[in-house]
Design a protein around this motif. Structure first.
Motif, PDB file in Angstrom:
ATOM      1  N   GLY A  44       8.717 -14.771 -75.627  1.00 37.89           N
ATOM      2  CA  GLY A  44       9.870 -14.227 -74.903  1.00 37.89           C
ATOM      3  C   GLY A  44       9.826 -12.714 -74.924  1.00 37.89           C
ATOM      4  O   GLY A  44       9.465 -12.116 -75.938  1.00 37.89           O
ATOM      5  N   TYR A  45      10.188 -12.098 -73.811  1.00 35.27           N
ATOM      6  CA  TYR A  45      10.156 -10.636 -73.705  1.00 35.27           C
ATOM      7  C   TYR A  45      11.560 -10.114 -73.444  1.00 35.27           C
ATOM      8  O   TYR A  45      12.251 -10.631 -72.565  1.00 35.27           O
ATOM      9  N   THR A  46      11.953  -9.094 -74.182  1.00 33.76           N
ATOM     10  CA  THR A  46      13.188  -8.384 -73.835  1.00 33.76           C
ATOM     11  C   THR A  46      12.818  -7.354 -72.758  1.00 33.76           C
ATOM     12  O   THR A  46      11.634  -7.142 -72.468  1.00 33.76           O
ATOM     13  N   ARG A  47      13.843  -6.693 -72.224  1.00 34.82           N
ATOM     14  CA  ARG A  47      13.546  -5.666 -71.218  1.00 34.82           C
ATOM     15  C   ARG A  47      12.650  -4.572 -71.808  1.00 34.82           C
ATOM     16  O   ARG A  47      11.716  -4.099 -71.176  1.00 34.82           O
ATOM     17  N   ALA A  48      12.934  -4.205 -73.058  1.00 37.25           N
ATOM     18  CA  ALA A  48      12.109  -3.165 -73.705  1.00 37.25           C
ATOM     19  C   ALA A  48      10.669  -3.661 -73.888  1.00 37.25           C
ATOM     20  O   ALA A  48       9.716  -2.885 -73.774  1.00 37.25           O
ATOM     21  N   ASP A  49      10.519  -4.955 -74.162  1.00 39.03           N
ATOM     22  CA  ASP A  49       9.156  -5.519 -74.298  1.00 39.03           C
ATOM     23  C   ASP A  49       8.390  -5.403 -72.977  1.00 39.03           C
ATOM     24  O   ASP A  49       7.194  -5.097 -72.969  1.00 39.03           O
ATOM     25  N   LEU A  50       9.081  -5.686 -71.877  1.00 42.45           N
ATOM     26  CA  LEU A  50       8.395  -5.596 -70.577  1.00 42.45           C
ATOM     27  C   LEU A  50       7.981  -4.150 -70.308  1.00 42.45           C
ATOM     28  O   LEU A  50       6.883  -3.896 -69.787  1.00 42.45           O
ATOM     29  N   ASP A  51       8.832  -3.204 -70.689  1.00 41.02           N
ATOM     30  CA  ASP A  51       8.479  -1.781 -70.504  1.00 41.02           C
ATOM     31  C   ASP A  51       7.266  -1.428 -71.361  1.00 41.02           C
ATOM     32  O   ASP A  51       6.349  -0.735 -70.912  1.00 41.02           O
ATOM     33  N   MET A  52       7.276  -1.879 -72.599  1.00 32.19           N
ATOM     34  CA  MET A  52       6.160  -1.606 -73.505  1.00 32.19           C
ATOM     35  C   MET A  52       4.867  -2.214 -72.952  1.00 32.19           C
ATOM     36  O   MET A  52       3.813  -1.601 -72.970  1.00 32.19           O
ATOM     37  N   TRP A  53       5.003  -3.413 -72.401  1.00 31.65           N
ATOM     38  CA  TRP A  53       3.834  -4.126 -71.864  1.00 31.65           C
ATOM     39  C   TRP A  53       3.234  -3.340 -70.692  1.00 31.65           C
ATOM     40  O   TRP A  53       2.028  -3.067 -70.664  1.00 31.65           O
ATOM     41  N   SER A  54       4.088  -2.940 -69.762  1.00 32.41           N
ATOM     42  CA  SER A  54       3.508  -2.228 -68.612  1.00 32.41           C
ATOM     43  C   SER A  54       2.990  -0.849 -69.023  1.00 32.41           C
ATOM     44  O   SER A  54       2.006  -0.366 -68.463  1.00 32.41           O
ATOM     45  N   GLU A  55       3.605  -0.235 -70.038  1.00 34.34           N
ATOM     46  CA  GLU A  55       3.071   1.036 -70.557  1.00 34.34           C
ATOM     47  C   GLU A  55       1.638   0.819 -71.091  1.00 34.34           C
ATOM     48  O   GLU A  55       0.721   1.587 -70.773  1.00 34.34           O
ATOM     49  N   CYS A  56       1.454  -0.236 -71.865  1.00 34.95           N
ATOM     50  CA  CYS A  56       0.116  -0.503 -72.436  1.00 34.95           C
ATOM     51  C   CYS A  56      -0.906  -0.758 -71.330  1.00 34.95           C
ATOM     52  O   CYS A  56      -2.042  -0.294 -71.393  1.00 34.95           O
ATOM     53  N   VAL A  57      -0.500  -1.524 -70.324  1.00 37.89           N
ATOM     54  CA  VAL A  57      -1.433  -1.839 -69.242  1.00 37.89           C
ATOM     55  C   VAL A  57      -1.697  -0.590 -68.391  1.00 37.89           C
ATOM     56  O   VAL A  57      -2.835  -0.340 -67.971  1.00 37.89           O
ATOM     57  N   ALA A  58      -0.657   0.238 -68.190  1.00 36.64           N
ATOM     58  CA  ALA A  58      -0.848   1.480 -67.425  1.00 36.64           C
ATOM     59  C   ALA A  58      -1.928   2.332 -68.087  1.00 36.64           C
ATOM     60  O   ALA A  58      -2.772   2.936 -67.419  1.00 36.64           O
ATOM     61  N   GLY A 106      11.194  -9.368 -78.756  1.00 38.03           N
ATOM     62  CA  GLY A 106      11.415 -10.779 -78.425  1.00 38.03           C
ATOM     63  C   GLY A 106      10.793 -11.701 -79.449  1.00 38.03           C
ATOM     64  O   GLY A 106      11.446 -12.589 -80.004  1.00 38.03           O
ATOM     65  N   ILE A 107       9.507 -11.495 -79.710  1.00 35.91           N
ATOM     66  CA  ILE A 107       8.831 -12.321 -80.702  1.00 35.91           C
ATOM     67  C   ILE A 107       7.770 -11.478 -81.412  1.00 35.91           C
ATOM     68  O   ILE A 107       6.601 -11.518 -81.067  1.00 35.91           O
ATOM     69  N   PRO A 108       8.215 -10.701 -82.382  1.00 39.64           N
ATOM     70  CA  PRO A 108       7.244  -9.909 -83.153  1.00 39.64           C
ATOM     71  C   PRO A 108       6.362 -10.862 -83.966  1.00 39.64           C
ATOM     72  O   PRO A 108       6.814 -11.942 -84.342  1.00 39.64           O
ATOM     73  N   LEU A 109       5.126 -10.491 -84.199  1.00 41.95           N
ATOM     74  CA  LEU A 109       4.257 -11.335 -85.028  1.00 41.95           C
ATOM     75  C   LEU A 109       3.657 -10.498 -86.146  1.00 41.95           C
ATOM     76  O   LEU A 109       3.101  -9.420 -85.898  1.00 41.95           O
ATOM     77  N   LEU A 110       3.785 -11.003 -87.364  1.00 43.43           N
ATOM     78  CA  LEU A 110       3.217 -10.299 -88.513  1.00 43.43           C
ATOM     79  C   LEU A 110       1.851 -10.896 -88.825  1.00 43.43           C
ATOM     80  O   LEU A 110       1.727 -12.103 -89.030  1.00 43.43           O
ATOM     81  N   ARG A 111       0.850 -10.064 -88.850  1.00 47.77           N
ATOM     82  CA  ARG A 111      -0.526 -10.463 -89.228  1.00 47.77           C
ATOM     83  C   ARG A 111      -0.945 -11.760 -88.518  1.00 47.77           C
ATOM     84  O   ARG A 111      -1.287 -12.765 -89.152  1.00 47.77           O
ATOM     85  N   TYR A 112      -0.936 -11.717 -87.219  1.00 55.28           N
ATOM     86  CA  TYR A 112      -1.280 -12.911 -86.439  1.00 55.28           C
ATOM     87  C   TYR A 112      -2.795 -13.089 -86.368  1.00 55.28           C
ATOM     88  O   TYR A 112      -3.536 -12.179 -85.981  1.00 55.28           O
ATOM     89  N   ARG A 113      -3.259 -14.256 -86.738  1.00 55.12           N
ATOM     90  CA  ARG A 113      -4.707 -14.527 -86.733  1.00 55.12           C
ATOM     91  C   ARG A 113      -5.130 -14.914 -85.328  1.00 55.12           C
ATOM     92  O   ARG A 113      -4.778 -15.982 -84.832  1.00 55.12           O
ATOM     93  N   THR A 114      -5.927 -14.045 -84.701  1.00 55.37           N
ATOM     94  CA  THR A 114      -6.296 -14.278 -83.302  1.00 55.37           C
ATOM     95  C   THR A 114      -7.434 -15.280 -83.154  1.00 55.37           C
ATOM     96  O   THR A 114      -7.662 -15.810 -82.078  1.00 55.37           O
ATOM     97  N   LYS A 115      -8.228 -15.470 -84.225  1.00 55.12           N
ATOM     98  CA  LYS A 115      -9.455 -16.289 -84.194  1.00 55.12           C
ATOM     99  C   LYS A 115     -10.577 -15.634 -83.415  1.00 55.12           C
ATOM    100  O   LYS A 115     -11.658 -16.198 -83.276  1.00 55.12           O
ATOM    101  N   ASP A 116     -10.351 -14.448 -82.853  1.00 60.42           N
ATOM    102  CA  ASP A 116     -11.401 -13.748 -82.115  1.00 60.42           C
ATOM    103  C   ASP A 116     -12.243 -12.929 -83.088  1.00 60.42           C
ATOM    104  O   ASP A 116     -11.712 -12.262 -83.969  1.00 60.42           O
ATOM    105  N   ILE A 117     -13.556 -13.006 -82.891  1.00 58.83           N
ATOM    106  CA  ILE A 117     -14.475 -12.354 -83.816  1.00 58.83           C
ATOM    107  C   ILE A 117     -14.951 -11.017 -83.228  1.00 58.83           C
ATOM    108  O   ILE A 117     -15.521 -10.983 -82.138  1.00 58.83           O
TER     109      ILE A 117
END
Ligand code: DLL
Length: 429
Positions: A100-114, A290-301
């Protein structure tokens, strides 16, 4: 640069920013998510106890099953009335994982992609064709937000309907293509079939992601389309695309470290590894609401590259993903990543960039068959040449994988094409 202040921040300042945001995130999840409160209590950590970035290592990992166990909204750290968007993972088995994304999350997301679009050379004058599927998958909406933010003209094509993609690409004079590398490869074949030349197009940049690809695949895509191809990385649980992306130096993907703290761990022991060592990527989100994650294991090497880049950015980079720990095949005791097979096949004469690994059992023995597609019909009549090609592929696979694989040469255009993430492995065991 899109955000010079953050992208060229001194390490000391970045550490301070990360710590402050980490402390706020830990407090947020402790106060609002019962799952995290129990986990942190269990590990003897209170929000006030996080005094330095090193304290991160004391925090327990979060894994995909934690999200599944609290499906759909149990890990949300914001009330539903603040959630303005919901996406879900593209996983094929079981329940998806929801984000889930809050409005601030959506702003942060587009900032990162920009930032990642800008570092790949994109800007307000570009016309960007998005060939990711719009839907619960984060790829299309994620790139869409960032591209609009920088002022590019966005064409929300979605994936599939390849003939129309090419028509639009030519008629609308698209300069950026957004897709998976495998779909871009498929589209380049269709281009030839439709008799469209790359000089008929205005395409100049490929923003590829959502699946792995080798350097050889990049070279082929750049050659076939006449573009600069950069890669970006992300996953739905973390935000979607926007975790990291390559600049035009193409020496690793710059991580948006003001939002994501990366670590590399030994996937077996969970121990944190030094920079430069290869292991599983673990990410802590420090700005998400919306959904912060602490130390999320991505499984990507992958591995982390701390040195500043020649482009001037100081953010930590991550090397190409070698594979996912759960994609790694163990064949007769030998670890095999599909990316190793790709590195052998791509660039060899007479074969197309489409392949599949079929793993089966013969009695108790694992058998790896690599299905390789011939580029054109020319070789089909010459048994001698086919045999030489097959032997040569077998030999190269043996050198790189350290085991014998069977090789099957398939007729041109017989391996299924994908318009999203390619399916390279069929495990019949
Ligand atoms: O694939 C998010 C995304 C969309 C990233 C578009 C980039 C562009 P998921 O569907 O949740 O999210 O899949 C995440 O895809 O854990 C990796 O295994 C893989 N992946 C994503 N980007 C790359 C990449 C999106 N550049 C999973 N190289 C991740 C290798 C990648 N693998």
């Amino acid at each position: 640069m899109w955000n010079r202040e953050v992208e060229t921040m001194r390490r000391r300042d970045m550490d301070a920013l990360q710590l402050e945001r980490l402390q706020r995130t830990v407090k947020r999840v402790y106060d609002t998510v019962p799952f995290y409160r129990a986990r942190l209590d269990g590990a003897g950590i209170t929000p006030d106890g996080v005094k330095s970035l090193n304290d991160l290592r004391r925090i327990p990992f979060t894994v995909k099953d934690d999200l599944r166990d609290h499906y759909p909204f149990g890990l949300f750290a914001a009330p539903m009335r603040e959630i303005v968007r919901i996406h879900a993972s593209s996983g094929t088995t079981g329940k998806p994982t929801t984000v889930g994304y809050t409005r601030a999350d959506l702003d942060m997301w587009s900032e990162c992609v920009a930032r990642l679009v800008t570092m790949a050379g994109g800007g307000a004058d570009d016309i960007a064709q998005i060939a990711f599927g719009y839907g619960l998958f984060t790829g299309a909406f994620g790139l869409h937000g960032g591209l609009e933010k920088i002022g590019a003209s966005v064409i929300p094509m979605s994936s599939g309907n390849t003939e129309k993609q090419i028509m639009i690409m030519r008629d609308f004079m698209s300069t950026i293509l957004v897709s998976t590398p495998s779909y871009a490869m498929y589209m380049s074949e269709a281009l030839e079939e439709q008799g469209v030349k790359k000089s008929d197009l205005k395409l100049r940049i490929g923003l590829f992601g959502a699946e792995g690809s080798t350097e050889e695949m990049r070279r082929q895509l750049e050659h076939r389309w006449g573009i600069t191809a950069t890669e970006n990385y992300g996953m739905s649980e973390l935000v979607g695309p926007g975790v990291s992306g390559e600049c035009t130096r193409k020496t690793g993907m710059h991580i948006n470290e003001d939002c994501f703290i990366p670590e590399i761990i030994n996937p077996e022991t969970g121990e944190t590894l030094e920079y430069g060592q290869t292991g599983e990527l673990v990410i802590t989100t420090v700005l998400k609401e919306g959904i912060p994650l602490l130390r999320y294991r991505t499984k990507d090497i992958t591995r982390l590259i701390p040195e500043p880049c020649a482009c001037g950015r100081t953010t930590m980079r991550m090397a190409k993903i070698q594979g996912r720990s759960d994609d790694m095949l163990i064949i007769r005791g030998v670890n095999v990543f599909p990316s190793q097979v790709e590195s052998v096949l791509l660039g060899m004469a007479h074969i197309s960039p489409h392949y599949q690994l079929v793993v089966s059992k013969s009695g108790y023995t694992d058998v790896l068959e690599v299905v390789v597609e011939l580029e054109d019909d020319a070789l089909l009549d010459s048994f001698g040449q086919l045999e030489t090609l097959e032997k040569s592929i077998k030999h190269k696979l043996h050198v790189v994988l350290g085991l014998d694989a069977q090789v099957r040469l398939a007729e041109p255009k017989t391996i299924e094409r994908s318009t999203g993430k390619a399916k390279r492995v069929i495990d019949l065991r």
